[in-house]
Design a protein around this motif. Structure first.
Motif, mmCIF file in Angstrom:
data_model
loop_
_atom_site.group_PDB
_atom_site.id
_atom_site.type_symbol
_atom_site.label_atom_id
_atom_site.label_comp_id
_atom_site.label_asym_id
_atom_site.label_seq_id
_atom_site.Cartn_x
_atom_site.Cartn_y
_atom_site.Cartn_z
ATOM 1 N N THR A 1 7.051 0.073 3.449
ATOM 2 C CA THR A 1 6.420 -1.145 3.980
ATOM 3 C C THR A 1 6.190 -2.183 2.868
ATOM 4 O O THR A 1 6.103 -1.842 1.690
ATOM 5 C CB THR A 1 5.073 -0.800 4.658
ATOM 6 N N SER B 1 12.652 -7.091 3.250
ATOM 7 C CA SER B 1 13.678 -8.135 3.239
ATOM 8 C C SER B 1 15.012 -7.604 3.775
ATOM 9 O O SER B 1 15.296 -6.399 3.695
ATOM 10 C CB SER B 1 13.866 -8.656 1.815
ATOM 11 N N GLU C 1 14.595 -17.933 3.949
ATOM 12 C CA GLU C 1 13.198 -17.685 4.298
ATOM 13 C C GLU C 1 12.322 -18.257 3.175
ATOM 14 O O GLU C 1 12.482 -17.875 2.011
ATOM 15 C CB GLU C 1 13.028 -16.165 4.396
HETATM 16 N N1 LIG Z 1 10.354 -8.021 10.487
HETATM 17 C C1 LIG Z 1 9.150 -7.635 10.117
HETATM 18 O O1 LIG Z 1 8.404 -7.012 10.876
HETATM 19 C C2 LIG Z 1 8.665 -7.933 8.736
HETATM 20 C C3 LIG Z 1 7.325 -7.734 8.455
HETATM 21 C C4 LIG Z 1 6.859 -8.012 7.176
HETATM 22 C C5 LIG Z 1 7.747 -8.477 6.196
HETATM 23 N N2 LIG Z 1 9.034 -8.649 6.507
HETATM 24 C C6 LIG Z 1 9.971 -9.160 5.486
HETATM 25 O O2 LIG Z 1 9.689 -8.592 4.213
HETATM 26 C C7 LIG Z 1 10.037 -9.500 3.184
HETATM 27 C C8 LIG Z 1 8.877 -9.686 2.239
HETATM 28 O O3 LIG Z 1 8.492 -8.512 1.690
HETATM 29 P P1 LIG Z 1 9.038 -8.048 0.250
HETATM 30 O O4 LIG Z 1 9.347 -9.213 -0.596
HETATM 31 O O5 LIG Z 1 8.067 -7.065 -0.267
HETATM 32 O O6 LIG Z 1 10.384 -7.354 0.689
HETATM 33 P P2 LIG Z 1 11.209 -6.296 -0.139
HETATM 34 O O7 LIG Z 1 12.360 -5.939 0.730
HETATM 35 O O8 LIG Z 1 11.475 -6.744 -1.502
HETATM 36 O O9 LIG Z 1 10.218 -5.049 -0.260
HETATM 37 C C9 LIG Z 1 9.749 -4.358 0.873
HETATM 38 C C10 LIG Z 1 9.388 -2.955 0.442
HETATM 39 O O10 LIG Z 1 10.563 -2.288 -0.006
HETATM 40 C C11 LIG Z 1 10.369 -1.770 -1.317
HETATM 41 N N3 LIG Z 1 11.660 -1.812 -1.989
HETATM 42 C C12 LIG Z 1 12.206 -2.825 -2.678
HETATM 43 N N4 LIG Z 1 13.430 -2.458 -3.145
HETATM 44 C C13 LIG Z 1 13.646 -1.187 -2.725
HETATM 45 C C14 LIG Z 1 14.723 -0.267 -2.865
HETATM 46 N N5 LIG Z 1 15.834 -0.579 -3.517
HETATM 47 N N6 LIG Z 1 14.593 0.951 -2.300
HETATM 48 C C15 LIG Z 1 13.492 1.277 -1.602
HETATM 49 N N7 LIG Z 1 12.436 0.451 -1.439
HETATM 50 C C16 LIG Z 1 12.523 -0.778 -1.983
HETATM 51 C C17 LIG Z 1 9.304 -2.665 -1.923
HETATM 52 O O11 LIG Z 1 8.659 -2.027 -2.990
HETATM 53 C C18 LIG Z 1 8.398 -2.889 -0.723
HETATM 54 O O12 LIG Z 1 7.572 -1.773 -0.551
HETATM 55 C C19 LIG Z 1 10.372 -10.784 3.894
HETATM 56 O O13 LIG Z 1 11.762 -10.921 4.007
HETATM 57 C C20 LIG Z 1 9.758 -10.604 5.271
HETATM 58 O O14 LIG Z 1 10.328 -11.389 6.274
HETATM 59 C C21 LIG Z 1 9.524 -8.381 7.737
#
Ligand SMILES: NC(=O)c1ccc[n+]([C@@H]2O[C@H](COP(=O)([O-])OP(=O)(O)OC[C@H]3O[C@@H](n4cnc5c(N)ncnc54)[C@H](O)[C@@H]3O)[C@@H](O)[C@H]2O)c1
Ligand SMILES: N[C@@H](CC=O)C(=O)O
Length: 479
Positions: A152, A233, A382
């Motif tokens: 998450t 993301s 975004e």
């Molecule tokens: N659709 C939805 O319900 C929803 C809800 C909340 C956020 N989001 C999206 O999340 C993004 C923002 O959050 P963010 O910047 O933390 O996203 P992110 O994808 O960078 O990180 C999300 C999670 O993934 C982990 N992560 C990152 N790289 C990883 C990898 N290689 N392997 C496993 N885990 C990894 C991060 O530590 C974090 O816990 C935005 O794009 C937003 O739109 C979507």
């Protein structure tokens, strides 16, 4: 036991009913001022492997509990979270930065999923009907898929864990979640309260550590994990889908968005502006369903922009614990990323209609850009920050084409009082969720999720258990 926020700060991961501690730690900071809140044991891949093994053991017993037993435990967890909502909200604001009232809203929202799925746990029904061959009856039974792994993000550190864990536990699955390293405290506090109400060891596990890739790899590649659920993301989601392929897991993905907010000329401007404030500035614009592109009919462009500017100008920004309307972004880097999009748009011909001074800190100022065109990066990416971009249109067809000009398909908003138009336009919007004259679309009773590169799977609602259940068909013959 009564808690203040300090007594809900745990030392590290919660695995098999134990709290992990270690000399290898990481610091969790107050996002409003950068001060350390605490240090946490930094879980390594071996802790993740251990958590998965414990969840697999716990599944043997948990899968055989009745829906009523699971429902009662989930309701007890819900009650406990509500009892401690002020402390949980305080902790959430500290580690995430959002204003306290929004944090409280998130605690209620997250707890709402737990209450919702407590209800659904009692209604996991199969089916029975005659087969096509004489003497055969088809029995359809729904079974929990097994151990669920979840990752998450930091923007909703309580609610994103709540809506995955609640669905998993209600279905009879056990759960291993990794919460983002920026905001691990809320999930651990939730685990603490789950422990207090007697959710059995191994059923709910929360692993926290800074090695996102290493911990994620264990979760996505373990053959003991049957289903993987990710919110984050699109870029990271694409990688994780690939990683899940080697063990053919069930996968659900809640990914990024690029929400259009369409304002037609027949709408009530005050209503549209009030909704715009919610759709844009919740969590300082760091919400996957935040309005990213305001598409405004040319005849109401001036009225809408002027009324919105008045509201935006009155927003206060500061420490979320001290009554500010808007907190910081998650980091200075996040603010710099938003600014890069703004500068690019300005270089390409957009106009700054409203902004304030910015000191390069995480407190990016609320900003309104007009004359934004569909070729600019800010229209196509975004923003994840408090920046309104306004593009005007002159016909319904143009509005629909602009709205759909994106690889994302999470949320869209539509403001008009013409019912025939609502039906026409909504049917052509390629989005999983459409707010019609309403921006408060998130709701445990509703199916949350997207299409296109915003992902697949639905969370919440009566559909939200489907991803956690597999169907077994039993052919009853020999009659
Ligand atoms: N659709 C939805 O319900 C929803 C809800 C909340 C956020 N989001 C999206 O999340 C993004 C923002 O959050 P963010 O910047 O933390 O996203 P992110 O994808 O960078 O990180 C999300 C999670 O993934 C982990 N992560 C990152 N790289 C990883 C990898 N290689 N392997 C496993 N885990 C990894 C991060 O530590 C974090 O816990 C935005 O794009 C937003 O739109 C979507
Ligand atoms: N805000 C979303 C989560 C995405 O950021 C929600 O309302 O559930």
């Amino acid at each position: 036991m009564a808690h203040d926020f300090q007594s809900l700060i745990m030392p590290g991961s919660y695995i098999d009913g134990q709290w992990h501690s270690s000399d290898n730690v990481f610091v969790v900071r107050n996002k409003a001022n950068g001060n350390p809140i605490t240090t946490l044991a930094n879980a390594q891949p071996e802790q993740m492997e251990h958590a998965i093994a414990c969840a697999a053991d716990a599944f043997i017993t948990w899968r055989n509990t009745t829906g009523l037993e699971r429902s009662r435990l989930l309701m007890a967890w819900y009650d406990k979270l509500i009892e401690h909502r002020d402390a949980l909200a305080h902790l959430l604001t500290l580690e995430q930065g959002k204003p306290l009232t929004e944090a409280l809203g998130e605690i209620n929202y997250g707890a709402g999923y737990i209450r919702w799925f407590a209800g659904e746990a009692e209604r996991i029904n199969g089916d029975i009907f005659d087969g096509l061959h004489q003497g055969q009856t088809v029995q359809v039974v729904k079974k929990p898929v097994g151990v669920v792994g979840a990752v998450t993000p930091w923007n909703f550190p309580n609610a994103m864990i709540a809506r995955k864990a609640a669905a998993a536990l209600a279905a009879g699955c056990t759960f291993v979640g990794r919460s983002a390293a920026e905001t691990p405290l809320s999930a651990l506090a939730m685990a603490k309260l789950a422990e207090e109400v007697g959710i059995p060891a191994g059923v709910l596990n929360i692993v926290t550590g800074t090695d996102a890739k290493g911990l994620g790899r264990v979760l996505t590649q373990s053959p003991q994990v049957a289903k993987f659920s990710f919110t984050g993301s699109t870029r990271v989601g694409q990688q994780l889908i690939k990683d899940c392929a080697s063990t053919v897991k069930r996968v659900s993905m809640e990914l990024g968005g690029n929400a259009p907010f369409i304002v037609f000329d027949d709408t009530d401007i005050d209503m549209a502006v009030n909704s715009a404030m919610l759709a844009k500035f919740r969590n300082a614009g760091q919400t996957c369903v935040c309005a990213n592109r305001f598409l405004v009919h040319q005849d109401v462009h001036a009225a809408f922009v002027n009324a919105l500017t008045e509201k935006v100008a009155s927003l206060t920004q500061g420490n979320g614990l001290e009554g500010a309307d808007m907190g910081p972004l998650i980091s200075e880097q996040a603010a710099a990323n938003v600014d890069a999009l703004v500068q690019h748009a300005l270089n390409e011909g957009a106009d700054t209609h409203y902004t304030r001074d910015w000191d390069d800190s995480a407190f990016y100022p609320p900003t309104i850009l007009t004359d934004v065109t569909n070729t600019m990066r800010i229209f196509n990416e975004e923003i994840f920050g408090p920046v309104v971009t306004v593009t005007s249109f002159s016909s319904e067809e143009e509005a629909i084409a602009l709205a759909n000009q994106t690889e994302y398909g999470l949320a869209a908003y539509l403001f008009t009082h013409d019912h025939a138009r609502i039906r026409r336009v909504t049917g052509q919007l390629d989005y999983g969720m459409v707010g019609i004259n309403d921006a408060a679309i998130s709701n445990p009773a509703a199916p949350f999720g997207g299409v296109k590169q915003s992902g697949f799977g639905r969370e919440g609602s009566k559909y939200g258990l489907d991803d956690y259940l597999s169907i077994q068909y039993r052919c009853l013959g020999g009659y």
